[in-house]
Design a protein around this motif. Structure first.
Motif, mmCIF file in Angstrom:
data_model
loop_
_atom_site.group_PDB
_atom_site.id
_atom_site.type_symbol
_atom_site.label_atom_id
_atom_site.label_comp_id
_atom_site.label_asym_id
_atom_site.label_seq_id
_atom_site.Cartn_x
_atom_site.Cartn_y
_atom_site.Cartn_z
ATOM 1 N N LEU A 137 15.284 1.249 -8.181
ATOM 2 C CA LEU A 137 14.958 -0.053 -8.679
ATOM 3 C C LEU A 137 13.614 -0.462 -8.783
ATOM 4 O O LEU A 137 13.184 -1.479 -9.255
ATOM 5 C CB LEU A 137 15.363 -0.927 -7.104
ATOM 6 C CG LEU A 137 16.892 -1.489 -7.330
ATOM 7 C CD1 LEU A 137 17.125 -2.042 -5.741
ATOM 8 C CD2 LEU A 137 17.370 -2.277 -8.257
ATOM 9 N N GLY A 138 12.651 0.733 -8.456
ATOM 10 C CA GLY A 138 11.403 0.422 -9.009
ATOM 11 C C GLY A 138 10.605 -0.082 -7.770
ATOM 12 O O GLY A 138 9.484 -0.490 -8.011
ATOM 13 N N TYR B 103 6.439 5.555 -15.486
ATOM 14 C CA TYR B 103 7.021 4.631 -14.330
ATOM 15 C C TYR B 103 6.214 3.307 -14.329
ATOM 16 O O TYR B 103 5.386 3.161 -14.832
ATOM 17 C CB TYR B 103 6.686 5.570 -13.052
ATOM 18 C CG TYR B 103 6.973 4.431 -11.876
ATOM 19 C CD1 TYR B 103 8.462 4.385 -11.475
ATOM 20 C CD2 TYR B 103 5.957 3.796 -11.101
ATOM 21 C CE1 TYR B 103 8.557 3.341 -10.464
ATOM 22 C CE2 TYR B 103 6.235 2.889 -10.004
ATOM 23 C CZ TYR B 103 7.618 2.858 -9.708
ATOM 24 O OH TYR B 103 7.660 1.984 -8.806
ATOM 25 N N ARG B 104 7.051 2.429 -14.371
ATOM 26 C CA ARG B 104 6.963 1.102 -14.321
ATOM 27 C C ARG B 104 7.582 0.572 -12.912
ATOM 28 O O ARG B 104 8.843 0.412 -12.994
ATOM 29 C CB ARG B 104 7.041 0.334 -15.391
ATOM 30 C CG ARG B 104 6.491 -1.125 -15.564
ATOM 31 C CD ARG B 104 6.901 -1.788 -16.830
ATOM 32 N NE ARG B 104 6.529 -0.929 -18.147
ATOM 33 C CZ ARG B 104 7.636 -0.872 -19.029
ATOM 34 N NH1 ARG B 104 8.617 -1.459 -18.938
ATOM 35 N NH2 ARG B 104 7.376 -0.106 -19.896
ATOM 36 N N SER C 182 15.254 -1.416 -15.773
ATOM 37 C CA SER C 182 14.405 -0.702 -16.580
ATOM 38 C C SER C 182 14.844 0.800 -16.060
ATOM 39 O O SER C 182 14.458 1.146 -15.192
ATOM 40 C CB SER C 182 12.956 -1.107 -16.536
ATOM 41 O OG SER C 182 12.155 -0.217 -17.306
ATOM 42 N N ARG C 183 14.844 1.690 -17.327
ATOM 43 C CA ARG C 183 14.844 3.194 -16.919
ATOM 44 C C ARG C 183 13.458 3.532 -16.792
ATOM 45 O O ARG C 183 13.403 4.688 -16.213
ATOM 46 C CB ARG C 183 15.292 3.695 -18.296
ATOM 47 C CG ARG C 183 16.948 3.290 -18.633
ATOM 48 C CD ARG C 183 17.362 4.018 -19.948
ATOM 49 N NE ARG C 183 17.549 5.584 -19.925
ATOM 50 C CZ ARG C 183 18.463 6.216 -19.642
ATOM 51 N NH1 ARG C 183 19.598 5.438 -19.510
ATOM 52 N NH2 ARG C 183 18.672 7.460 -19.276
ATOM 53 N N HIS C 184 12.348 2.629 -16.855
ATOM 54 C CA HIS C 184 11.041 3.178 -16.504
ATOM 55 C C HIS C 184 10.840 3.118 -15.056
ATOM 56 O O HIS C 184 9.936 3.455 -14.478
ATOM 57 C CB HIS C 184 10.075 2.023 -17.561
ATOM 58 C CG HIS C 184 9.666 2.590 -18.600
ATOM 59 N ND1 HIS C 184 9.255 3.628 -19.146
ATOM 60 C CD2 HIS C 184 10.471 1.985 -20.013
ATOM 61 C CE1 HIS C 184 9.177 3.836 -20.374
ATOM 62 N NE2 HIS C 184 9.773 2.716 -21.072
ATOM 63 N N HIS C 185 11.794 2.479 -14.218
ATOM 64 C CA HIS C 185 11.553 2.397 -12.925
ATOM 65 C C HIS C 185 11.915 3.831 -12.255
ATOM 66 O O HIS C 185 11.753 4.092 -11.125
ATOM 67 C CB HIS C 185 12.607 1.482 -12.097
ATOM 68 C CG HIS C 185 12.589 -0.133 -12.626
ATOM 69 N ND1 HIS C 185 11.203 -0.636 -12.831
ATOM 70 C CD2 HIS C 185 13.489 -1.001 -12.558
ATOM 71 C CE1 HIS C 185 11.581 -1.722 -13.011
ATOM 72 N NE2 HIS C 185 12.695 -2.131 -12.792
#
Ligand code: ZN
Length: 225
Positions: free
Chosen positions: A10-11, A54-55, A106-109
């Motif tokens: 979930l980031g 990563y974000r 977001s896949r960046h999470h």
């Protein structure tokens, strides 16, 4: 490696990541694959750089809330700013999700996905528009190399094609073995809980349309290359 938990994908918690430099972190296996790919590209005379890796949920929410509230431009498919003030909440959400993920989705999470460019090839500031990666664009050579070689390092392009939800993102790579692990754990209900808890802008309309939004913008990805 830290066992993956809901807060990771979930980031909300980045303790599963390994830092690459002051700005970037990835899961350890993804980091290894990335560094191996950077080295292979360097052997072919090409520099690979990270735009984003990563974000966090919080960072994604700042982007989202600013776009929803008209403090940051939302562009349409022709790179023209959308007149957000004239749209309904649902129309705003649909316009934003074409180019920016809903916080929590977001896949960046995940620490498995990254946006790539080659710094030495980019004379102007990078805009992250598809034309930069297409024939005649400054990142075309980079994109061609990645298309030929990224799979050797288990990377693929989840947004290589426009499937009617998220627009084409030829710079976005995903580390397949790790990303598939996260995808198999992902629970839409946990995402919606996090959105409501964080009071993400437009959350009532997001909740009312969540299944449709998820089916259009989150689930569909290109898996072949
Ligand atoms: Zn990306």
């Amino acid at each position: 490696m830290t066992e993956l938990q809901t807060a990771h994908w979930l980031g909300l918690d980045s303790s599963h990541l390994s830092p690459i430099d002051d700005h970037h972190g990835l899961m350890q296996p993804t980091k290894q694959a990335w560094l191996a790919m950077v080295e292979a590209a360097a052997n072919d005379g090409l520099t690979l750089n990270l735009v984003s890796s990563y974000r966090s949920f919080g960072r994604q929410q700042v982007i989202w809330d600013n776009k929803f509230n008209g403090h940051r431009p939302v562009l349409d498919d022709h790179n023209v700013p959308v007149a957000m003030a004239q749209l309904t909440e649902l129309e705003k959400i649909l316009a934003i999700m074409r180019f920016s993920a809903l916080p929590g989705t977001s896949r960046h999470h995940w620490g498995t996905d990254l946006d790539v460019y080659s710094k030495p090839l980019q004379q102007q500031p990078l805009q992250l528009v598809a034309s930069e990666y297409q024939s005649g664009g400054p990142q075309f050579q980079t994109h061609q190399w990645l298309q030929q070689r990224a799979h050797e390092f288990d990377f693929f392009f989840p947004y290589s094609d426009d499937l009617g939800g998220v627009a084409c993102e030829p710079w976005h790579l995903s580390h397949r073995p790790m990303a598939e692990k996260v995808e198999s754990m992902r629970q839409p209900e946990a995402i919606l809980d996090a959105i409501v808890n964080a009071n993400v802008a437009g959350q009532k309309t997001i909740a009312a349309n969540f299944d449709t939004l998820f089916a259009r913008f989150v689930s569909p990805i290109s898996r072949l290359r």
